[in-house]
Write a protein that holds these residues in place. Structure first.
Motif, PDB file in Angstrom:
ATOM      1  N   UNK B 162       0.843  -1.197   0.000  1.00 32.39           N
ATOM      2  CA  UNK B 162       0.000   0.000   0.000  1.00 32.39           C
ATOM      3  C   UNK B 162       0.883   1.253   0.000  1.00 32.39           C
ATOM      4  N   UNK B 163       1.949   1.191   0.791  1.00 31.15           N
ATOM      5  CA  UNK B 163       2.897   2.301   0.817  1.00 31.15           C
ATOM      6  C   UNK B 163       4.164   1.881   0.086  1.00 31.15           C
ATOM      7  N   UNK B 164       4.866   2.830  -0.526  1.00 30.25           N
ATOM      8  CA  UNK B 164       6.088   2.446  -1.238  1.00 30.25           C
ATOM      9  C   UNK B 164       7.132   1.853  -0.283  1.00 30.25           C
ATOM     10  N   UNK B 165       7.750   0.778  -0.710  1.00 28.76           N
ATOM     11  CA  UNK B 165       8.792   0.160   0.127  1.00 28.76           C
ATOM     12  C   UNK B 165      10.157   0.620  -0.353  1.00 28.76           C
ATOM     13  N   UNK B 166      11.130   0.497   0.528  1.00 27.14           N
ATOM     14  CA  UNK B 166      12.495   0.883   0.168  1.00 27.14           C
ATOM     15  C   UNK B 166      13.403  -0.329   0.267  1.00 27.14           C
ATOM     16  N   UNK B 167      14.475  -0.309  -0.473  1.00 27.21           N
ATOM     17  CA  UNK B 167      15.432  -1.403  -0.357  1.00 27.21           C
ATOM     18  C   UNK B 167      16.319  -1.165   0.863  1.00 27.21           C
ATOM     19  N   UNK B 168      16.999  -2.226   1.282  1.00 29.54           N
ATOM     20  CA  UNK B 168      17.960  -2.063   2.379  1.00 29.54           C
ATOM     21  C   UNK B 168      19.161  -1.283   1.857  1.00 29.54           C
ATOM     22  N   UNK B 169      19.843  -0.622   2.728  1.00 26.75           N
ATOM     23  CA  UNK B 169      21.037   0.177   2.395  1.00 26.75           C
ATOM     24  C   UNK B 169      20.802   1.085   1.183  1.00 26.75           C
ATOM     25  N   UNK B 170      19.736   1.845   1.271  1.00 27.89           N
ATOM     26  CA  UNK B 170      19.356   2.743   0.175  1.00 27.89           C
ATOM     27  C   UNK B 170      20.457   3.782  -0.118  1.00 27.89           C
ATOM     28  N   UNK B 171      21.141   4.224   0.937  1.00 30.77           N
ATOM     29  CA  UNK B 171      22.190   5.233   0.752  1.00 30.77           C
ATOM     30  C   UNK B 171      23.302   4.734  -0.156  1.00 30.77           C
TER      31      UNK B 171
END
Lengths: 137, 187
Positions: B162-171
Motif C-alpha cells: 500500500x505504501x512504497x517500500x524501500x530497499x535495504x542500504x538505500x544510501x
C-alpha cells in the motif's frame, strides 16, 4: 604565438555548429568529435589547450565516463575541461531543485545549455588563463 | 576534423558502446519484423526503421511510433543474422527523441520513463500506484476502472504494497547511482 586549440566532444551536430562558430569568431582553433570514443582519441594526441565536453552522449551519461578517464590520466588531467550540458533538461534525469554535480574534475567549470555566447567566451578565457598560470608555476 | 555526421551516424554514435554490429550491416531480411510481437501495432516495422535510418530519413524515423512500441523483448537482437543489437537501436532512437525533444506531448513513454527512473532512484524499487497514473489517463474510463480494481485486489491479497517500500542500504544504492548519473548532491 600559435593559435589556442580547443576540442569539442558533443554528439549534437547542430549545437556544435553554434558554439563552434562563436569560438572561431573569437579566434580559437576548434576541432570537433561527435562521439566520446573519437573524442578521447583526439584528446590523447595532446594538442588541445581546452576541452568542451557534453555529458549526455552514447548510451547515457558517457561524458562523465570521459571526464573520469581524463582524471585518471596524469597528463590529460592537466587539460582544463569545460562541461556544457543540458543534463537537467533531459527528461529521464530531471530532478528539479537538486544541484548539478558541482565538480566532475578538479579543473573544470560547468555551463548549462543553452549557453550565453559571452558567458561561454568568458569561461573559456578564464580556464585557459588558469591553466597557463598553473603551467608557469 | 570530423565531418558533420548524418542522421544514421548520429544514431550510430548513440550506439557506440553497444556490442552489436553497425546498422550498415543490415541485409533487410525482415527476421526482426517477423519475430517482433508488437510489429502489428507499429506504423513502421523494425526492418523498415533500420532501412529508414540508413537512408537518413530523419523526420520519418522520428515521426513513427516503432521505437516507443518496442517491448524490449530482445527477440530481434537474438535472431538477427547480422548480429545487430536491434533492441538497443530502439533505445538509441528513444534517447535521440527525448534528448532532442522531438516526441509529441501526448506520448506516454517519456513521462513513464521519467517517473520510473525517479521512483527507482528515490527508493530502489518501482511502485506501481505511482507509475500507473502516468499512462492510465490516456486510456478509456472502463480501462481505468479495471486497472483500479486490479490494483485494489492486488493490495488486498498482499501482492502489492500500500505504501512504497524501500530497499535495504538505500544510501549505498543512491551513491552508486550518483557515480553513474550526474544527478547532483554527490560527494
Amino acid at each position: 604565438m600559435t593559435q589556442t586549440r580547443l576540442l569539442i566532444i558533443d554528439d549534437d551536430p547542430d549545437y556544435v555548429d553554434g558554439i563552434k562558430s562563436i569560438l572561431e569568431k573569437a579566434d580559437y582553433e576548434v576541432d570537433v568529435a561527435y562521439n566520446p570514443k573519437d573524442g578521447f582519441k583526439a584528446l590523447e594526441t595532446g594538442k588541445y589547450d581546452l576541452l568542451l565536453l557534453d555529458i549526455m552522449m552514447g548510451r547515457g551519461a558517457e561524458g562523465v565516463m570521459v571526464a573520469r578517464k581524463i582524471n585518471k590520466d596524469p597528463v590529460l588531467r592537466e587539460t582544463p575541461v569545460l562541461i556544457i550540458t543540458g543534463v537537467r533538461e533531459q527528461i529521464a534525469f530531471l530532478f528539479p531543485g537538486q544541484p548539478v554535480h558541482p565538480r566532475f574534475l578538479p579543473t573544470d567549470e560547468l555551463l548549462e545549455k543553452p549557453v550565453d555566447p559571452n558567458l561561454l567566451l568568458e569561461k573559456v578565457e578564464a580556464l585557459l588563463k588558469e591553466a597557463k598560470a598553473k603551467k608557469a608555476e | 576534423m570530423a565531418a558533420k555526421p548524418t542522421f544514421s551516424q548520429e544514431i550510430s554514435n548513440l550506439l557506440y558502446a553497444s556490442k552489436g554490429n553497425p546498422l550498415k550491416t543490415c541485409i533487410q531480411c525482415g527476421t526482426c519484423s517477423g519475430t517482433c510481437p508488437v510489429a502489428e501495432f507499429m506504423d513502421q516495422t523494425p526492418r523498415r526503421l533500420i532501412g529508414m535510418i540508413n537512408a537518413n530519413l530523419k523526420e520519418d524515423v522520428l515521426a513513427c511510433n516503432t521505437y516507443w512500441f518496442c517491448a524490449s523483448c530482445y527477440h530481434c537482437t537474438a535472431r538477427c543474422p547480422s548480429k545487430i543489437d536491434i533492441a538497443e537501436v530502439m533505445y538509441a532512437v528513444k534517447r535521440y527523441s527525448i534528448w532532442h525533444k522531438t516526441y509529441s506531448e501526448d506520448l506516454v513513454g517519456p513521462t513513464f520513463s521519467e517517473t520510473f527512473v525517479r521512483t527507482i532512484v528515490n527508493s530502489g524499487r518501482s511502485f506501481e500506484p505511482v507509475l500507473a497514473p502516468t499512462y492510465m489517463f490516456s486510456m478509456g474510463i472502463k480501462e481505468v476502472l479495471q486497472e483500479a480494481y486490479m490494483g485494489t485486489q492486488m493490495m488486498l491479497k498482499g501482492r502489492m504494497p500500500v505504501l512504497p517500500t524501500k530497499i535495504k542500504r538505500l544510501d549505498n544504492f543512491k551513491e552508486m547511482i550518483r557515480r553513474i548519473i550526474p544527478v547532483g548532491g554527490g560527494k
